[in-house]
Write an enzyme that holds these catalytic residues in place. Sequence first.
Site, PDB file in Angstrom:
ATOM      1  N   THR A 115      11.486 -13.109  13.715  1.00  0.00           N
ATOM      2  CA  THR A 115      12.237 -12.337  12.724  1.00  0.00           C
ATOM      3  C   THR A 115      11.315 -11.315  12.045  1.00  0.00           C
ATOM      4  OG1 THR A 115      13.473 -14.397  12.323  1.00  0.00           O
ATOM      5  CG2 THR A 115      14.098 -12.521  10.997  1.00  0.00           C
ATOM      6  N   GLU A 149       7.421 -20.560  17.246  1.00  0.00           N
ATOM      7  CA  GLU A 149       7.698 -19.301  16.533  1.00  0.00           C
ATOM      8  C   GLU A 149       8.123 -19.629  15.104  1.00  0.00           C
ATOM      9  OE1 GLU A 149      10.624 -16.837  18.581  1.00  0.00           O
ATOM     10  OE2 GLU A 149      11.322 -16.029  16.658  1.00  0.00           O
ATOM     11  N   LYS A 205      13.085 -10.661  24.419  1.00  0.00           N
ATOM     12  CA  LYS A 205      13.979 -11.714  23.942  1.00  0.00           C
ATOM     13  C   LYS A 205      15.410 -11.238  24.250  1.00  0.00           C
ATOM     14  CE  LYS A 205      15.415 -13.427  19.382  1.00  0.00           C
ATOM     15  NZ  LYS A 205      14.918 -14.084  18.184  1.00  0.00           N
ATOM     16  N   ARG A 248      11.719 -15.977   7.502  1.00  0.00           N
ATOM     17  CA  ARG A 248      12.984 -15.928   6.766  1.00  0.00           C
ATOM     18  C   ARG A 248      12.931 -16.769   5.502  1.00  0.00           C
ATOM     19  NH1 ARG A 248      17.181 -17.386  11.557  1.00  0.00           N
ATOM     20  NH2 ARG A 248      16.223 -16.050  13.105  1.00  0.00           N
TER      21      ARG A 248
END
Length: 211
Positions: free
Chosen positions: A66, A38, A126, A42
């Site tokens: 994110t 993943e 998640k 960011r």
Amino acid sequence: MNSMFDDAPLLALVQQDDVEAAVRTAEALLAGGISAIEVLLRTDGALDCLREISKEVPKAVVGAGTVLSAAQAEQALDCGASFIVSPGIDEGVIEVARSAGAPVYPGVCTATELQRAHNFGLGTVKFFPATVAGGVPAIKALSSVFRAMRFIPTGGVSIANLADFLSLPAVLACGGSWLTPKELIEKRDFQGISALAEQALAVAAKAVANR
Ligand code: 3PG
């Protein structure tokens, strides 16, 4: 069973600006037996890292994390993301991923959020932030109600608590940045990354076998 976790019930998080380092990290994870990667959106270079990993490391199953908005989900999918992870639930993100046929794992940590995910028709979420949101006892309690839901605990997972999380049948995989430490990447110690992946894989396999 989601096929992206067939090799290992582990999701390695990559936070990187440097495309070459990201590709080498992905190769090292793969060499150590972890294929689900993943890339966290960011950093300014995150989408480039995602694009290059999906091109250069085709055996990896690379997705974006994110992901905060539908627009970001679209960008990530355009750059080759094969799954989408977000820290919370956003309907737009879920819809974009779904219409592209990509698995989407929104973050939840309460019964209300889980109910929302359930009513979106999601079977896997998640669980974030895993350790501060109650860890193993919280997942046990929530999964006694949401019996078919599968969890990917992330946030505070490490080699020290990995087996505890993976001992729960409701846990599909564990995610974390502990598999890609900044110090090792800065030193270009990619063998060290492979070694961490192998160690995690051994712990994970034992925990799953002992369920
Ligand atoms: C995430 O994006 O899921 C978290 O930042 C992961 O937390 P960790 O760094 O504790 O693995």
